[in-house]
Design an enzyme around this catalytic site. Structure first.
Site, PDB file in Angstrom:
ATOM      1  N   ASP A   1      27.709 -34.908  72.219  1.00 57.56           N
ATOM      2  CA  ASP A   1      27.580 -33.484  71.915  1.00 57.56           C
ATOM      3  C   ASP A   1      28.685 -33.047  70.948  1.00 57.56           C
ATOM      4  O   ASP A   1      29.792 -33.591  70.984  1.00 57.56           O
ATOM      5  CB  ASP A   1      27.676 -32.690  73.234  1.00 57.56           C
ATOM      6  CG  ASP A   1      27.126 -31.282  73.094  1.00 57.56           C
ATOM      7  OD1 ASP A   1      26.569 -30.955  72.028  1.00 57.56           O
ATOM      8  OD2 ASP A   1      27.262 -30.500  74.052  1.00 57.56           O
TER       9      ASP A   1
ATOM     10  N   HIS B   1      25.533 -34.671  62.191  1.00 57.78           N
ATOM     11  CA  HIS B   1      24.659 -35.716  62.746  1.00 57.78           C
ATOM     12  C   HIS B   1      24.877 -37.040  61.993  1.00 57.78           C
ATOM     13  O   HIS B   1      24.908 -38.101  62.595  1.00 57.78           O
ATOM     14  CB  HIS B   1      23.191 -35.290  62.660  1.00 57.78           C
ATOM     15  CG  HIS B   1      22.867 -34.072  63.492  1.00 57.78           C
ATOM     16  ND1 HIS B   1      23.297 -33.931  64.788  1.00 57.78           N
ATOM     17  CD2 HIS B   1      22.176 -32.943  63.207  1.00 57.78           C
ATOM     18  CE1 HIS B   1      22.870 -32.768  65.272  1.00 57.78           C
ATOM     19  NE2 HIS B   1      22.193 -32.150  64.324  1.00 57.78           N
TER      20      HIS B   1
ATOM     21  N   LEU C   1      24.891 -56.831  74.924  1.00 59.60           N
ATOM     22  CA  LEU C   1      24.601 -55.453  75.328  1.00 59.60           C
ATOM     23  C   LEU C   1      23.143 -55.037  75.049  1.00 59.60           C
ATOM     24  O   LEU C   1      22.561 -55.486  74.059  1.00 59.60           O
ATOM     25  CB  LEU C   1      25.525 -54.542  74.518  1.00 59.60           C
ATOM     26  CG  LEU C   1      25.307 -53.038  74.596  1.00 59.60           C
ATOM     27  CD1 LEU C   1      25.959 -52.492  75.854  1.00 59.60           C
ATOM     28  CD2 LEU C   1      25.911 -52.343  73.375  1.00 59.60           C
TER      29      LEU C   1
HETATM   30  C1  FPP Z   1      24.427 -32.926  69.850  1.00 58.40           C
HETATM   31  O1  FPP Z   1      25.183 -32.222  68.923  1.00 58.40           O
HETATM   32  C2  FPP Z   1      23.755 -34.027  69.247  1.00 58.40           C
HETATM   33  C3  FPP Z   1      22.407 -34.189  69.188  1.00 58.40           C
HETATM   34  C4  FPP Z   1      21.441 -33.232  69.690  1.00 58.40           C
HETATM   35  C5  FPP Z   1      21.796 -35.365  68.599  1.00 58.40           C
HETATM   36  C6  FPP Z   1      22.573 -36.633  68.710  1.00 58.40           C
HETATM   37  C7  FPP Z   1      22.460 -37.302  67.412  1.00 58.40           C
HETATM   38  C8  FPP Z   1      23.400 -38.095  66.871  1.00 58.40           C
HETATM   39  C9  FPP Z   1      24.641 -38.476  67.539  1.00 58.40           C
HETATM   40  C10 FPP Z   1      23.236 -38.611  65.497  1.00 58.40           C
HETATM   41  C11 FPP Z   1      22.089 -39.489  65.309  1.00 58.40           C
HETATM   42  C12 FPP Z   1      21.956 -40.530  66.323  1.00 58.40           C
HETATM   43  C13 FPP Z   1      21.422 -41.722  66.076  1.00 58.40           C
HETATM   44  C14 FPP Z   1      21.204 -42.676  67.163  1.00 58.40           C
HETATM   45  C15 FPP Z   1      21.080 -42.120  64.719  1.00 58.40           C
HETATM   46  P1  FPP Z   1      24.791 -30.712  68.656  1.00 58.40           P
HETATM   47  O2  FPP Z   1      23.973 -30.657  67.433  1.00 58.40           O
HETATM   48  O3  FPP Z   1      24.175 -30.134  69.873  1.00 58.40           O
HETATM   49  O4  FPP Z   1      26.211 -30.085  68.418  1.00 58.40           O
HETATM   50  P2  FPP Z   1      26.669 -28.599  68.766  1.00 58.40           P
HETATM   51  O5  FPP Z   1      26.521 -28.430  70.253  1.00 58.40           O
HETATM   52  O6  FPP Z   1      28.096 -28.572  68.323  1.00 58.40           O
HETATM   53  O7  FPP Z   1      25.796 -27.686  67.973  1.00 58.40           O
END
Ligand code: FPP
Length: 230
Positions: free
Chosen positions: A17, A34, A128
């Site tokens: 997150d 992201h 893994l």
């Molecule tokens: C949360 O940050 C993250 C997500 C909803 C998506 C997770 C995606 C990634 C880590 C990148 C892509 C992953 C792969 C496997 C290629 P948020 O957008 O909710 O952040 P915020 O709470 O600060 O808005």
């Protein structure tokens, strides 16, 4: 890393997150967060393979994430496709198996194919298993599992229920980590986290690294897991 207790650590689950806030703090578009987050996925995955973790389950897209702006969703889908295609080499080099959990039927046929291809090509890897939770929600998984139990006319007990979950071969979580300072499970592996040791760090996911994971693992080994006993 020195293990100072009998705690075994097979399965780490992470709620990644804080990508959006990381980008905002830098005056960048959320998508930049992201993109940076995807690099951290690679670092943490190869680190877990190196230290002998069996399963690493990463929350990449939840059943609730469809509520995000259309452009952000499209970007995440493209990033995922690109990540999987680019990652195959690293997965093979480190003998990492890839597996997806969640209801994949909601994704485009092209993305479903990429996911299936990487699962198949890495199926015999012995190190893994990197599990990506994609269109995953624990409540959705539980309902799907109950439907499977009923269809198969199986007796309702823990063993049969677990065998119908997406995580049937993966099992329960030993260590759960959530980044970005939020302290909640957000519909993530509710059954599987029943006895997980939980760690919440204020670090935003794009700033998370293997050093911080190493420190958390050290603390994990210092905790007393009693599983309801004394
Ligand atoms: C949360 O940050 C993250 C997500 C909803 C998506 C997770 C995606 C990634 C880590 C990148 C892509 C992953 C792969 C496997 C290629 P948020 O957008 O909710 O952040 P915020 O709470 O600060 O808005």
């Amino acid at each position: 890393m020195e293990q100072t207790s009998n705690n075994s650590l097979n399965h780490i689950a992470i709620i990644m997150d804080g990508n959006g806030r990381w980008a905002k703090n830098k005056g960048l578009n959320r998508t930049a967060g992201h993109e940076e987050g995807a690099k951290v996925v690679r670092e943490i995955t190869t680190y877990c393979a190196k230290i002998g973790i069996k399963y690493l389950t990463l929350y990449a897209f939840s059943t609730e994430n469809w509520a995000r702006p259309k452009l952000e969703i499209e970007y995440l889908m493209k990033l995922l496709d690109k990540y999987l295609k680019n990652e195959l080499k690293t997965l093979m080099e480190n003998s990492i198996r890839f597996k997806a959990i969640g209801d994949l039927s909601k994704f485009s046929k092209a993305l479903q194919k990429t996911i299936k291809d990487v699962e198949e090509k890495t199926a015999d890897n012995k190190n893994l298993t990197q599990v990506l939770a994609l269109n995953y929600g624990s409540k959705d998984e539980i309902i799907r599992a109950i439907k499977k139990l009923t269809e198969k006319n199986l007796e309702i007990n823990e063993k049969n229920f677990e065998a119908c979950l997406d995580t049937a071969e993966i099992g329960n979580v030993d260590l759960l980590i959530r980044t970005s300072g939020e302290i909640r499970l957000s519909n993530y592996l509710l059954w599987q986290n029943a006895y997980a040791e939980m760690f919440f760090t204020s670090t935003l996911w794009p700033d998370f690294n293997s050093k911080e994971l190493e420190n958390i693992i050290e603390e994990f080994y210092n905790r007393q897991r009693r599983f309801g006993g004394v």
